[in-house]
Scaffold this active site. Structure first.
Site, short mmCIF file in Angstrom:
data_model
loop_
_atom_site.label_atom_id
_atom_site.label_comp_id
_atom_site.label_asym_id
_atom_site.label_seq_id
_atom_site.Cartn_x
_atom_site.Cartn_y
_atom_site.Cartn_z
N LYS A 78 0.92 -1.13 -0.06
CA LYS A 78 0.05 0.11 -0.11
C LYS A 78 0.83 1.28 0.01
O LYS A 78 1.48 1.60 0.83
CB LYS A 78 -0.71 0.07 1.24
CG LYS A 78 -1.65 1.30 1.64
CD LYS A 78 -2.48 1.65 0.69
CE LYS A 78 -3.60 2.80 1.14
NZ LYS A 78 -2.42 4.05 1.19
N GLY A 110 3.13 4.10 10.90
CA GLY A 110 2.48 5.24 10.89
C GLY A 110 1.82 5.65 12.19
O GLY A 110 2.47 5.55 13.27
N SER A 111 0.72 6.09 12.17
CA SER A 111 -0.06 6.63 13.41
C SER A 111 -0.51 5.26 14.45
O SER A 111 -0.75 4.30 13.82
CB SER A 111 -1.17 7.57 12.98
OG SER A 111 -2.31 6.87 12.30
N ARG A 112 -0.81 5.61 15.55
CA ARG A 112 -1.29 4.68 16.49
C ARG A 112 -2.53 4.43 15.98
O ARG A 112 -3.02 3.19 16.07
CB ARG A 112 -1.14 5.50 17.89
CG ARG A 112 -1.56 4.55 18.98
CD ARG A 112 -1.14 5.46 20.07
NE ARG A 112 -1.53 4.66 21.22
CZ ARG A 112 -1.28 4.84 22.73
NH1 ARG A 112 -0.21 6.01 22.86
NH2 ARG A 112 -1.52 4.25 23.68
N GLY A 155 -4.14 4.53 13.26
CA GLY A 155 -4.08 3.57 11.96
C GLY A 155 -3.46 2.20 12.13
O GLY A 155 -4.00 1.39 11.81
N GLY A 156 -2.40 2.03 13.07
CA GLY A 156 -1.76 0.80 13.34
C GLY A 156 -2.90 0.06 14.19
O GLY A 156 -3.40 -1.20 13.86
N GLU A 205 4.53 -0.43 13.48
CA GLU A 205 5.34 0.50 14.36
C GLU A 205 4.74 1.78 14.39
O GLU A 205 4.48 2.56 13.45
CB GLU A 205 6.65 0.89 13.71
CG GLU A 205 7.91 1.51 14.50
CD GLU A 205 8.59 2.31 13.57
OE1 GLU A 205 9.17 1.94 12.71
OE2 GLU A 205 8.82 3.63 14.02
N CYS A 210 10.55 8.72 13.91
CA CYS A 210 9.92 7.85 14.95
C CYS A 210 11.02 8.06 16.00
O CYS A 210 10.14 7.65 17.26
CB CYS A 210 9.57 6.57 14.38
SG CYS A 210 10.73 5.91 13.40
N GLU A 237 2.54 11.27 21.89
CA GLU A 237 3.49 11.86 20.84
C GLU A 237 2.90 12.95 20.24
O GLU A 237 1.89 13.13 19.78
CB GLU A 237 3.66 10.64 19.70
CG GLU A 237 4.72 10.89 18.86
CD GLU A 237 4.74 9.58 17.58
OE1 GLU A 237 6.12 9.68 17.03
OE2 GLU A 237 3.75 9.25 17.20
P1 NAP Z 1 -1.05 7.10 9.13
O1 NAP Z 1 -2.33 8.00 9.01
O2 NAP Z 1 -1.31 6.14 9.87
O3 NAP Z 1 -1.17 6.50 7.64
C1 NAP Z 1 -0.23 5.37 7.09
C2 NAP Z 1 -0.73 4.57 6.30
O4 NAP Z 1 -2.02 3.78 6.82
C3 NAP Z 1 -1.30 5.18 5.14
O5 NAP Z 1 -1.37 4.49 3.88
C4 NAP Z 1 -2.91 5.28 5.40
O6 NAP Z 1 -3.71 5.29 4.29
C5 NAP Z 1 -2.96 3.97 6.23
N1 NAP Z 1 -3.96 4.09 7.15
C6 NAP Z 1 -4.32 4.99 8.22
N2 NAP Z 1 -5.34 4.73 9.12
C7 NAP Z 1 -5.99 3.75 8.39
C8 NAP Z 1 -7.14 2.92 9.02
N3 NAP Z 1 -7.84 3.38 9.86
N4 NAP Z 1 -7.46 1.94 8.12
C9 NAP Z 1 -6.67 1.60 7.03
N5 NAP Z 1 -5.44 2.14 6.57
C10 NAP Z 1 -5.20 3.20 7.29
O7 NAP Z 1 0.23 7.66 9.10
P2 NAP Z 1 1.02 8.87 8.36
O8 NAP Z 1 -0.10 9.41 7.46
O9 NAP Z 1 2.15 8.62 8.24
O10 NAP Z 1 1.03 10.14 9.38
C11 NAP Z 1 0.00 10.50 10.35
C12 NAP Z 1 0.70 10.29 11.78
O11 NAP Z 1 1.26 9.10 12.09
C13 NAP Z 1 1.61 11.55 12.09
O12 NAP Z 1 1.18 12.76 12.34
C14 NAP Z 1 2.44 10.81 13.31
O13 NAP Z 1 1.52 10.97 14.37
C15 NAP Z 1 2.43 9.29 13.00
N6 NAP Z 1 3.61 8.85 12.54
C16 NAP Z 1 4.55 8.16 13.18
C17 NAP Z 1 5.43 7.50 12.58
C18 NAP Z 1 6.46 6.57 13.68
O14 NAP Z 1 7.44 6.15 13.18
N7 NAP Z 1 6.22 6.49 14.82
C19 NAP Z 1 6.01 7.68 11.47
C20 NAP Z 1 4.85 8.35 10.49
C21 NAP Z 1 3.89 8.79 10.95
P3 NAP Z 1 -4.22 6.74 3.40
O15 NAP Z 1 -3.28 6.44 2.12
O16 NAP Z 1 -5.45 6.83 3.49
O17 NAP Z 1 -3.47 7.73 4.39
#
Ligand code: NAP
Length: 523
Positions: free
Chosen positions: A183, A240-242, A244-245, A264, A301, A390
């Site tokens: 993805k 990604g986000s908590r 989303g994970g 993660e 991260c 975070e």
């Molecule tokens: P994200 O919103 O979690 O998205 C990451 C991936 O997961 C994207 O492909 C997203 O699809 C998908 N996704 C997110 N929520 C989902 C759900 N409920 N069901 C299915 N798929 C889902 O992360 P991000 O866009 O990278 O950044 C947002 C936040 O994540 C940041 O503000 C930060 O807090 C955190 N983050 C943390 C780390 C770390 O390493 N700890 C790294 C990056 C980001 P879409 O294409 O639809 O967006």
């Protein structure tokens, strides 16, 4: 068996009637946005079916064949040349030097996994010889690890190369013999497609089935959820986000056949400043901390989002030095407007918190993040859980503890973390030892006298940690240990030599490490 099918699903470029991309023309990337194709449910299904169909052929390739495949992906990525860096700069806002470094890391980790395959110990081969005269007799038992099956990988927003299409999750899954349905992150679709084409070319050069890799582009939670729910998918890698994970963990757990999710997610990476170090080097540590916090606009991260010290004059010197450096820094473009908005909300919440003082705040602008430094007391931090979350970006909270015991209490109340850092001198060893007992339970990587940003890709690296740092604290997503997420053990009991896989037969022509009757060797 050769499988033909969709090699890439979604993306820019010319697409033939059969769904394949026919040609790649870098110029086609110019009018990027309107060209992108969003995958539909049928295409997600097809990508997963093809991955499932390719699994047996792929996992039964020799280790050398998969090593060559990884090396070829690395070559193909290098072969894209500057177009890849320019596209990634445009989409991520990250500077050239950072992205060139990240490309080096990406090809380096592909080659590291190729080396691991050639060395052979990753299979963890164990042979317990039959003991026919024992009462009761022991059968001949042989164990090795095999790939778990097709893996759904979610590319990260903050590493458009090293944690994306051909990043660590993909490299470790391929090394394990697992096809990948990827993805793409919607923050860098063009970069994703360029790298995906490099992977597809490597598949073609190595004569591997097209189903070994597919790229899904498009936004919306439906894509990721359908992917994780698909019966062909056997494991998930996510950064990604908590929220989303956790959403994907729930989907995986609700399947008729639940599958492991290696997500993660969230970490504030505490830095403990011990008294002697603070006394000797408070200002120097303050400047180093500010540089670590603002690196990559804080979008790592492992960003140091929490600093703990015992209150007093040396801590004040650290605060002044860090605040001066951060106050003079400039706001910079963040990865996506959404990440910038979320950062600005997080900073505003801390600034308005009744138990928090603002020490420095560089101005924000739309889409940009400015560094921010806050301060609270140990008692307030212990009492108010909302201070533990975070804030993804260049913001950090300093916690002034009343004594060493309160510092240990704060360490004890923390959630799981990717890293913890101890700044210490020789005179701090007793307090460091006291903290270590707690930190070993909470953290994946514990550093002394450094800063947590900068994650080495190596054999001993652990980039993981208890929840919410990751969904499974037994794993790492960086370094050769990452392969273990996508492997499972199979034991072969009393199996004739002719049926055994080569790595388990009596002769060991490849000379791989095996544990035979308890002893490790290459015999
Ligand atoms: P994200 O919103 O979690 O998205 C990451 C991936 O997961 C994207 O492909 C997203 O699809 C998908 N996704 C997110 N929520 C989902 C759900 N409920 N069901 C299915 N798929 C889902 O992360 P991000 O866009 O990278 O950044 C947002 C936040 O994540 C940041 O503000 C930060 O807090 C955190 N983050 C943390 C780390 C770390 O390493 N700890 C790294 C990056 C980001 P879409 O294409 O639809 O967006």
């Amino acid at each position: 068996m050769t499988i033909t099918g969709l090699a890439l699903i979604g993306g820019v470029g010319e697409r033939g009637n059969d769904g394949f991309f026919k040609a790649y023309d870098p110029a086609a990337l110019a009018p990027l946005e309107p060209c992108f194709h969003m995958v539909d449910a049928a295409q997600i299904d097809r990508a997963c079916e093809l991955a499932g169909a390719a699994f047996d052929q792929f996992r039964n390739t020799s280790d050398e064949q998969r090593a060559l495949f990884l090396d070829t992906i690395a070559e193909q990525i290098i072969g894209i040349g500057d177009a890849l860096i320019e596209r990634a700069m445009l989409e991520s806002g990250l500077p050239r030097a950072r992205l060139e470094g990240e490309r080096g890391r990406t090809v380096g980790q592909l080659r590291l996994f190729a080396g691991l395959l050639r060395e052979g110990s990753w299979r963890d081969v164990r042979i317990d010889s039959a003991l026919p005269d024992r009462v009761p007799p022991r059968p001949d038992m042989r164990m090795r690890l095999i790939g778990i099956g097709p893996v759904a990988v979610f590319a990260a927003s903050n590493f458009p190369l090293a944690f994306s299409v051909a990043g660590g999750d993909t490299a470790s899954a391929f090394a394990a013999g697992c096809p990948v349905v990827l993805k793409a992150h919607s923050a860098h679709p063009g970069t994703s497609e360029l790298v995906a084409r490099a992977v597809v070319r490597a598949l073609e050069i190595c004569g591997l089935p097209a189903g070994v890799f597919a790229l899904l582009t498009g936004t919306g939670n439906g894509i990721g959820q359908a992917l994780v729910a698909h019966p062909a998918i056997q494991a998930v890698g996510f950064t990604g986000s908590r929220s989303g994970g956790q959403a994907l963990m729930a989907v995986a757990a609700a399947r008729p056949q639940p599958i492991p999710v290696y997500a993660e997610m969230s970490s504030i990476n505490p830095v403990f400043l011990l008294p002697r170090a603070l006394e000797q080097r408070g200002e120097e540590i303050g400047a180093g901390f500010a540089a670590s916090l603002t690196m990559g606009v804080g979008q790592f991260c492992t960003n140091p989002g929490l600093v703990l010290a015992v209150d007093g004059a040396p801590f004040e010197r650290f605060c002044s030095s860090a605040a001066a450096a951060l106050g003079a820094s400039q706001a910079a473009t963040m990865l996506t407007p959404g990440i910038a908005a979320s950062y600005q909300r997080g900073v505003a919440l801390l600034a308005a918190h009744q138990s928090v003082a603002t020490l420095a705040q560089a101005g924000h602008a739309e889409g940009k993040g400015g560094a921010a430094l806050f301060r609270t007391s140990g008692a307030a931090f212990l009492a108010q859980h909302e201070l533990h979350g975070e804030v993804f970006g260049p913001a950090s909270l300093l916690v002034a503890c009343k004594d060493a015991t309160e510092m240990c209490q704060v360490a004890e109340c923390l959630e799981g973390q990717l890293t913890a850092t101890i700044q210490m001198d020789d005179g701090d060893i007793d307090q460091a030892r006291r903290l270590l007992t707690t930190l070993e339970r909470k953290v994946g990587r514990i550093l002394v006298n450094g800063f947590p940003t900068g994650v080495e890709v190596s054999t001993a690296m652990v980039h993981g940690g208890p929840f919410p740092a990751t969904s499974d604290g037994r794993s790492t997503s960086v370094g050769t240990g990452a392969i273990n997420r996508f492997l499972r053990p199979v034991c072969y009991q009393n199996m004739p030599q002719a049926l055994l896989p080569e790595s388990l037969r009596d002769p060991n022509p490849a000379g791989i490490w095996r544990r035979r009757d308890g002893a490790l060797g290459k015999e």
